[in-house]
Design an enzyme around this catalytic site. Sequence first.
Site, short mmCIF file in Angstrom:
data_model
loop_
_atom_site.label_atom_id
_atom_site.label_comp_id
_atom_site.label_asym_id
_atom_site.label_seq_id
_atom_site.Cartn_x
_atom_site.Cartn_y
_atom_site.Cartn_z
N ARG A 119 21.90 43.84 -9.96
CA ARG A 119 22.82 45.09 -11.31
C ARG A 119 22.58 46.13 -11.07
O ARG A 119 22.10 47.15 -11.76
CB ARG A 119 21.62 44.70 -12.77
N LYS A 141 32.04 56.92 -6.66
CA LYS A 141 32.53 55.97 -7.51
C LYS A 141 32.53 55.69 -6.26
O LYS A 141 32.10 55.66 -4.66
CB LYS A 141 34.05 56.85 -7.07
N GLU A 183 41.04 66.99 1.76
CA GLU A 183 40.58 66.82 0.73
C GLU A 183 39.58 68.14 -0.02
O GLU A 183 39.43 68.56 -0.15
CB GLU A 183 39.32 65.73 0.56
N LYS A 225 32.84 69.80 -6.55
CA LYS A 225 33.14 68.21 -7.41
C LYS A 225 32.23 68.24 -7.87
O LYS A 225 32.19 67.14 -9.10
CB LYS A 225 33.16 67.36 -5.62
N GLU A 235 35.28 60.21 -15.24
CA GLU A 235 36.99 59.90 -15.37
C GLU A 235 37.70 59.91 -16.79
O GLU A 235 39.08 59.17 -16.57
CB GLU A 235 37.59 59.62 -13.89
N ARG A 239 38.25 65.59 -14.86
CA ARG A 239 37.77 64.27 -12.86
C ARG A 239 38.77 63.74 -12.50
O ARG A 239 39.35 63.51 -11.03
CB ARG A 239 36.44 63.18 -13.17
N ASN A 243 42.23 63.64 -7.69
CA ASN A 243 42.68 62.46 -7.57
C ASN A 243 44.36 63.08 -7.04
O ASN A 243 45.30 63.01 -6.57
CB ASN A 243 42.89 61.54 -8.33
N HIS A 246 46.76 61.79 -4.89
CA HIS A 246 46.58 59.95 -3.75
C HIS A 246 47.49 58.97 -5.03
O HIS A 246 46.98 58.45 -4.80
CB HIS A 246 45.00 60.06 -4.88
N HIS A 250 47.70 56.44 -1.98
CA HIS A 250 47.34 55.81 -1.63
C HIS A 250 48.43 54.03 -2.32
O HIS A 250 48.27 53.14 -1.18
CB HIS A 250 46.63 54.95 -3.35
N HIS A 263 43.31 57.99 5.26
CA HIS A 263 43.49 57.97 4.12
C HIS A 263 43.95 59.94 3.51
O HIS A 263 44.42 60.19 2.72
CB HIS A 263 42.16 57.80 3.43
#
Length: 352
Positions: A119, A141, A183, A225, A235, A239, A243, A246, A250, A263
């Site tokens: 966990r 993330k 980025e 960032k 997010e 935040r 993206n 993206h 993506h 990417h």
Amino acid sequence: MSSTLTVDLGDRSYPIVIGRGLLDGNFDLNAFVRGSDCLVVSNETVAPLYYEKLCANLAGCGVNGINLPDGESFKTIATMRSILDRLVELRANRDIAVIALGGGVVGDIAGFAAACYMRGVDFIQVPTTLLAQVDSSVGGKTGVNHAQGKNLIGAFHQPRVVLIDTNTLDTLPDRELAAGLAEVIKYGAICDAEFFAWLEANMTNLLARDPDALEQAIRRSCELKAEVVAEDEREAGRRAILNFGHTFGHAIEHCHGYGEWLHGEAVAAGMIMAARLSGLPADDVDRLAALVAAAGLPTEPPAIAADAWLDAMGMDKKVQAKQLRFVLLDAIGESRVSSEYDGSRLNEILRG
Ligand code: NAD
Ligand code: GLY
């Protein structure tokens, strides 16, 4: 010489340490390992270059390793499970630290394994690509891809420290350096017009790997960032501006088979699509496209059928109540997340 920034998250705050030669035994990473052991997760490309160096920064710690196969196509639950199996095989306790040594793929998978094992155990990021140094190693993330979409499975799990040795960029292939610059450009486009202008003036130096220029770009990207993440860790709102490009990017990665388009390359073309959708003045779209092109990145997406675009974008994590939401620019350096966009312009953009 090194500099340190902080990601301010209360009792989970952590430093980002940036410098040249930090992996030459110049940083006591063991100070961030609570227990007696760590597991270094790397891959078959990066480990031969930097594993021994990293071990020199872990004196006094019981260091174990696992090397993943290299590539975005291996960013899967199965690969993540191999890390969990290794942790069980080691009979690792809750005080083990998982250390990611590599690019964003290794970092995302290793971080997710660290989030899940017992966990949640400690996680440390040692990013070795420009993209990972400016983006994926910061902010917590973690996750893997699913056959139906990019980064669909994962968890937020912040690292205890991010250690950026900019000398690792010396061995990074040119195409990967350019992917990282996508980025970097993103930060200027979404929230820092001055940084955007600095990038326009310094792109040649960055591509020539001028160490000062690279360090400056990395530091500013991490500052931006860290600020956004500190404001909105999970997010819930702001935040999502990180993206930018993206939603399209993506979809490109998904539709073209993970790894075909890097990417950063997919994000580069996606940023220009998003800028067009924003209805920015043509001069600003041209400025963005010129900077992306100057970085050696694609300015146009590959051919994808409009329904395949929409299908892939429908799995975007920003979708709310089945409505697509995009990061749109109001100007260079100013962005917002919105479900209000011109649908016919989107169709035009998707049809090329
Ligand atoms: P990557 O991890 O695949 O690394 C690119 C290539 O460079 C790989 O072949 C790798 O083995 C190699 N490499 C790494 N360091 C090297 C070095 N110093 N010298 C030589 N070769 C080296 O790709 P990436 O661009 O680093 O990361 C992309 C991934 O990051 C994507 O999966 C993307 O979704 C993810 N990402 C995550 C976040 C986040 O917030 N978690 C943010 C942005 C991107
Ligand atoms: N790269 C997007 C984020 O970290 O939120």
